[in-house]
Design a protein around this motif. Structure first.
Motif, PDB file in Angstrom:
ATOM      1  N   TYR A   1      -4.916   6.276   5.251  1.00 55.53           N
ATOM      2  CA  TYR A   1      -4.194   7.321   4.524  1.00 55.53           C
ATOM      3  C   TYR A   1      -3.814   6.837   3.122  1.00 55.53           C
ATOM      4  O   TYR A   1      -3.988   7.545   2.129  1.00 55.53           O
ATOM      5  CB  TYR A   1      -2.918   7.703   5.279  1.00 55.53           C
ATOM      6  N   ALA A   2      -3.252   5.622   3.067  1.00 62.17           N
ATOM      7  CA  ALA A   2      -2.790   5.093   1.784  1.00 62.17           C
ATOM      8  C   ALA A   2      -3.960   4.885   0.821  1.00 62.17           C
ATOM      9  O   ALA A   2      -3.866   5.211  -0.371  1.00 62.17           O
ATOM     10  CB  ALA A   2      -2.034   3.784   2.001  1.00 62.17           C
TER      11      ALA A   2
ATOM     12  N   LEU B   1       0.823  -1.211   0.000  1.00 61.92           N
ATOM     13  CA  LEU B   1       0.000   0.000   0.000  1.00 61.92           C
ATOM     14  C   LEU B   1       0.860   1.265   0.000  1.00 61.92           C
ATOM     15  O   LEU B   1       0.621   2.201  -0.772  1.00 61.92           O
ATOM     16  CB  LEU B   1      -0.926  -0.003   1.217  1.00 61.92           C
ATOM     17  N   PHE B   2       1.867   1.302   0.884  1.00 63.24           N
ATOM     18  CA  PHE B   2       2.707   2.496   0.974  1.00 63.24           C
ATOM     19  C   PHE B   2       3.524   2.691  -0.299  1.00 63.24           C
ATOM     20  O   PHE B   2       3.723   3.825  -0.750  1.00 63.24           O
ATOM     21  CB  PHE B   2       3.637   2.407   2.177  1.00 63.24           C
TER      22      PHE B   2
ATOM     23  N   ALA C   1       1.068   4.060  -2.912  1.00 60.79           N
ATOM     24  CA  ALA C   1       0.739   5.461  -2.634  1.00 60.79           C
ATOM     25  C   ALA C   1       1.914   6.371  -2.970  1.00 60.79           C
ATOM     26  O   ALA C   1       1.730   7.452  -3.547  1.00 60.79           O
ATOM     27  CB  ALA C   1       0.340   5.623  -1.167  1.00 60.79           C
TER      28      ALA C   1
ATOM     29  N   GLN D   1      -2.776   4.369   9.068  1.00 54.95           N
ATOM     30  CA  GLN D   1      -1.863   4.474   7.929  1.00 54.95           C
ATOM     31  C   GLN D   1      -2.461   3.825   6.680  1.00 54.95           C
ATOM     32  O   GLN D   1      -2.274   4.314   5.559  1.00 54.95           O
ATOM     33  CB  GLN D   1      -0.528   3.835   8.284  1.00 54.95           C
ATOM     34  N   THR D   2      -3.186   2.718   6.873  1.00 53.25           N
ATOM     35  CA  THR D   2      -3.863   2.072   5.752  1.00 53.25           C
ATOM     36  C   THR D   2      -4.924   2.992   5.153  1.00 53.25           C
ATOM     37  O   THR D   2      -5.060   3.102   3.922  1.00 53.25           O
ATOM     38  CB  THR D   2      -4.510   0.757   6.213  1.00 53.25           C
TER      39      THR D   2
ATOM     40  N   PHE E   1       4.753   9.377   2.621  1.00 52.75           N
ATOM     41  CA  PHE E   1       4.592   7.942   2.372  1.00 52.75           C
ATOM     42  C   PHE E   1       5.946   7.235   2.253  1.00 52.75           C
ATOM     43  O   PHE E   1       6.050   6.052   2.583  1.00 52.75           O
ATOM     44  CB  PHE E   1       3.743   7.705   1.126  1.00 52.75           C
TER      45      PHE E   1
END
Length: 323
Positions: free
Chosen positions: A208-209, A16-17, A20, A205-206, A43
């Motif tokens: 956000y991504a 994911l990061f 992103a 954080q997930t 990120f």
């Protein structure tokens, strides 16, 4: 079972990061907007922090080398959170929260000193691990509430997605604090149900991504339209000319002012006037200085004050930043 869960969680977060980060870079190159560059930095720091968390879980090379000097959490995590704090400060400024770099400077000084100060303590304890990350969660909580307050007062354009994300940040900052506190003060519960990895933080954080991926994919896939610019009305042209004369702008600076007031970015102004983006930035800087403003929002506000109440539109006193 827990180790298998954390293995897959780390893999999902890394993907994911990485996605992103790649999309933020692509959007930045498409738009030239520094907000996306800051999101890319954010990120990138998240990705590095996750890779280090994975290294700690498997007792990898980095963990083994640094364990001789620092206790866990270690140096790479401190660097990542310091970068994230500074990036968030600049993102908040870019969202219209405030115009000064004061918060950025404070974050750039405080967080590295705090993190490295904790790391240099020789005693290993869960309490120190909790204390290590506490200021960052307080910071994200306060930052989200400050931006929500600005949005409610009209300082930030009403974006429901941004508001939702700020609310989620505030809620999850509290949940992260609670989870870290449970690990610190209830070791028996932590040993059975929790780990050094904060699940609430991983969920935030997930989110956000996913938000970043969804927005950037939509932006990259939409077709660019270049409609013919509407000719400004004579009244609007006269108002811009009068304001430009009142603050002693040159002819070219007046051209740039007119396009700034239409909401165009530097790249669009450069294309419309046939000048380089560097020249646009120079003219924009001169306009800000002559108008006594610090950014485009302030310039628009000064122009409206001039057209409605007369005068140059300059502020007689500088508003104190929220933070």
């Amino acid at each position: 079972m827990n180790s298998l869960f954390y293995h897959y969680l780390s893999f999902v977060l890394t993907v994911l990061f990485s996605g992103a980060l790649a999309l933020m870079v692509a959007v930045f190159y498409k738009t030239g907007n520094r907000v996306y560059r800051l999101l890319g930095v954010y990120f990138a720091a998240l990705l590095l922090a996750e890779l280090f968390a994975r290294d700690v879980e498997i007792r990898g090379m980095i963990y083994t080398l640094l364990a001789k000097t620092f206790h866990d959490p270690s140096l790479p995590t401190a660097l990542c959170y310091s970068v994230m704090a500074v990036a968030l400060a600049e993102l908040a400024r870019g969202c219209g929260g405030w115009s000064k770099h004061t918060l950025t400077v404070l974050c750039a000084g405080f967080f590295p000193l705090w993190f490295f100060g904790i790391l240099l303590v020789n005693t290993q304890s869960v309490f120190l691990t909790w204390l290590y990350i506490l200021p960052y969660q307080v910071y994200t909580f306060g930052l989200s509430l400050a931006l929500l307050r600005r949005q409610r007062r009209g300082g930030v354009p009403g974006d429901t997605r941004l508001r939702r994300l700020l609310l989620l940040t505030a809620v999850f900052s509290v949940l992260i604090f609670v989870e870290d506190s449970a690990v610190a003060f209830f070791p028996a519960v932590a040993t059975r149900y929790l780990s050094f990895r904060n699940i609430s933080e991983n969920l935030l954080q997930t989110l956000y991504a996913l938000y970043a991926i969804r927005f950037s994919v939509r932006l990259l896939t939409q077709k660019e339209e270049h409609p013919e610019p509407a000719a400004p009305s004579p009244a609007a042209t006269d108002a811009v000319g009068e304001y430009a004369q009142s603050i002693l702008l040159s002819t070219r600076e007046q051209d740039v002012l007119a396009l700034l007031l239409q909401g165009k970015n530097n790249r669009e102004i450069s294309a419309d006037l046939g000048i380089s983006q560097g020249t646009v930035k120079a003219h924009t800087h001169n306009i800000f200085q002559k108008s006594g403003t610090e950014n485009r929002d302030g310039l628009t506000e000064a122009f409206h004050r001039h057209t409605t109440g007369g005068g140059t539109g300059k502020r007689e006193s500088v508003e104190t930043p929220l933070l």
